[in-house]
Design an enzyme around this catalytic site. Structure first.
Site, PDB file in Angstrom:
ATOM      1  N   TYR A  55       0.607  -1.086  -0.028  1.00 32.90           N
ATOM      2  CA  TYR A  55       0.057   0.046  -0.067  1.00 32.90           C
ATOM      3  C   TYR A  55       0.822   1.103   0.029  1.00 32.90           C
ATOM      4  O   TYR A  55       1.907   1.420   0.627  1.00 32.90           O
ATOM      5  CB  TYR A  55      -0.872   0.189   1.091  1.00 32.90           C
ATOM      6  CG  TYR A  55      -2.106  -0.913   1.383  1.00 32.90           C
ATOM      7  CD1 TYR A  55      -2.339  -1.805   0.177  1.00 32.90           C
ATOM      8  CD2 TYR A  55      -2.698  -1.320   2.458  1.00 32.90           C
ATOM      9  CE1 TYR A  55      -3.309  -2.843   0.190  1.00 32.90           C
ATOM     10  CE2 TYR A  55      -3.637  -2.421   2.514  1.00 32.90           C
ATOM     11  CZ  TYR A  55      -3.770  -3.079   1.371  1.00 32.90           C
ATOM     12  OH  TYR A  55      -4.822  -4.432   1.365  1.00 32.90           O
ATOM     13  N   HIS A 126      -0.471 -12.190   0.914  1.00 34.44           N
ATOM     14  CA  HIS A 126      -1.363 -10.860   0.026  1.00 34.44           C
ATOM     15  C   HIS A 126      -2.031 -11.590  -1.320  1.00 34.44           C
ATOM     16  O   HIS A 126      -3.058 -11.253  -1.332  1.00 34.44           O
ATOM     17  CB  HIS A 126      -0.601  -9.778  -0.157  1.00 34.44           C
ATOM     18  CG  HIS A 126      -1.395  -8.505  -0.350  1.00 34.44           C
ATOM     19  ND1 HIS A 126      -0.900  -6.910  -0.432  1.00 34.44           N
ATOM     20  CD2 HIS A 126      -2.835  -8.305  -0.967  1.00 34.44           C
ATOM     21  CE1 HIS A 126      -1.802  -6.245  -0.596  1.00 34.44           C
ATOM     22  NE2 HIS A 126      -2.976  -7.068  -0.756  1.00 34.44           N
ATOM     23  N   SER A 205     -13.069  -3.843   0.820  1.00 33.84           N
ATOM     24  CA  SER A 205     -14.149  -3.071   0.029  1.00 33.84           C
ATOM     25  C   SER A 205     -15.543  -3.393   0.269  1.00 33.84           C
ATOM     26  O   SER A 205     -16.362  -3.804  -0.679  1.00 33.84           O
ATOM     27  CB  SER A 205     -13.749  -3.311  -1.459  1.00 33.84           C
ATOM     28  OG  SER A 205     -12.475  -3.129  -1.885  1.00 33.84           O
ATOM     29  N   ARG A 209     -16.070  -0.099  -3.074  1.00 31.89           N
ATOM     30  CA  ARG A 209     -15.123   0.888  -3.538  1.00 31.89           C
ATOM     31  C   ARG A 209     -15.942   2.103  -3.768  1.00 31.89           C
ATOM     32  O   ARG A 209     -15.684   2.829  -4.872  1.00 31.89           O
ATOM     33  CB  ARG A 209     -14.505   0.512  -4.863  1.00 31.89           C
ATOM     34  CG  ARG A 209     -13.821  -1.084  -4.569  1.00 31.89           C
ATOM     35  CD  ARG A 209     -13.195  -1.407  -5.759  1.00 31.89           C
ATOM     36  NE  ARG A 209     -12.504  -2.641  -5.650  1.00 31.89           N
ATOM     37  CZ  ARG A 209     -11.133  -3.222  -5.018  1.00 31.89           C
ATOM     38  NH1 ARG A 209     -10.582  -2.260  -4.724  1.00 31.89           N
ATOM     39  NH2 ARG A 209     -10.933  -4.251  -5.096  1.00 31.89           N
ATOM     40  N   GLY A 210     -16.985   2.444  -3.007  1.00 29.24           N
ATOM     41  CA  GLY A 210     -17.746   3.748  -2.912  1.00 29.24           C
ATOM     42  C   GLY A 210     -18.825   3.676  -3.590  1.00 29.24           C
ATOM     43  O   GLY A 210     -19.601   4.386  -3.443  1.00 29.24           O
TER      44      GLY A 210
END
Length: 333
Positions: A55, A126, A205, A209-210
């Site tokens: 990140y 990951h 998420s 993602r919004g």
């Protein structure tokens, strides 16, 4: 705040995904604003903080480590390796998936320094590097557990079969995958696999993602480094169709007495007691709003209405590009 379990840890039922603070969704907030968001999460009762070596191309862990260092004993700190920013001969850092044991050890050692801690509570692979047997990658993390550098082992974006293989090498405490009303892939097999082995499911998420907090109105306005530009669901043609889901969705939120973001998180919390959503945000007001989802009560009828309205049949477009789909191991509808 209510709590749930991840391996040996009792954590807040809603954690904080820290990626948004300097990665993925365009221009990151100033460092002082990012710090305020983390501190607001602490004040709200959040005890699970999730970051990764990748990140911010390596800048997220130092931020998280610096801010949380005075509170280290009171939190559960999670990070990820096996995918990191690696500098090439030209000096430019690029995203590299590398599951070789030596790479995982390198990533973990770097993360320990960046996070200013002597142990990572939950350390995830990951991405599964498909050139390396999962048993070898998890074996490397298990040795980090033996050395006292990691307390619990996690996996990210893997299938039920891979979870079971990994669990034979070392107990898997958590599996992390995208999960929300509009990404239901874990329901195919991964949720059942987690229940079978006693692993928590960490949903990243969770706000799509919004999309599910009604925060994305013009996909053509994404800045060049916004990862949603490469996600088919946010392509203009698909997104025009997806926007048709929002009026009814927002009406259900009003009927439930909550915001759209709170509805999405409450749905996950009501699905199963072993699910821990980790919403991310770069704004204190959104953090405060998200945390109140823990108090939202949804009836069985509301749950059914949501699942019938937003699901893999009604959402248009894949969640990842073709290239990204080759890098994950999760089942697809």
């Amino acid at each position: 705040m209510q709590t749930r379990r991840i391996g040996p840890f009792e954590v807040s039922c809603l954690g904080m995904g820290c990626m948004n603070l300097n990665h993925a969704y365009g221009v990151p907030p100033p460092p002082e604003q990012a710090e305020q968001v983390i501190l607001a999460a602490l004040d709200a009762g959040v005890t699970l903080f999730d970051t990764a070596a990748l990140y911010g191309m390596g800048s997220n862990e130092p931020l998280v480590g610096r801010v949380l260092k005075p509170h280290r004993r009171n939190i559960t700190l999670a990070s990820k390796g096996g995918m990191a920013a690696v500098k090439g001969e030209d000096g430019v850092a690029r995203r590299v998936i590398d599951g070789r044991p030596e790479a995982i050890v390198r990533d973990c050692e770097n993360s320990l320094r960046s996070l200013q801690t002597d142990v990572i509570d939950v350390y995830y692979l990951h991405r599964w590097d498909k050139k390396v047997p999962i048993e070898e990658s998890v074996g490397a993390i298990s040795r980090l557990v033996e050395q006292g550098k990691v307390r619990a082992v996690g996996l990210s974006e893997v299938s039920a079969g891979t979870i079971r293989k990994a669990h034979k090498v070392h107990p898997i405490a958590a599996v992390q995958t995208e999960y929300s009303l509009w990404t239901r892939n874990p329901e195919i097999a991964v949720l059942d696999a987690c229940k079978e082995i006693g692993a928590a499911f960490v949903a990243f998420s969770p706000l799509a993602r919004g999309f599910l907090c009604d925060a994305v109105h013009d996909v053509t306005a994404f800045v060049p480094n916004d990862i949603r530009r490469a996600m088919p669901r946010f392509a203009p043609d698909h997104y025009t169709e997806n926007l048709k889901l929002l009026p009814r969705y927002k009406a259900i939120a009003r009927e439930a007495g909550c915001t759209p973001a709170q509805l999405a998180l409450a749905w996950l919390l009501h699905k199963r007691a072993d699910i821990v959503p980790i919403p991310g945000t770069s704004k204190v007001e959104h953090l405060t709003e998200n945390m109140k989802a823990a108090d939202v009560k949804l009836s069985p009828d509301t749950m059914a209405a949501l699942e019938e309205h937003v699901n893999q049949r009604t959402v248009h477009g894949n969640r990842y590009s073709q290239q990204s789909r080759t890098e994950v191991d999760t089942e697809e509808f």
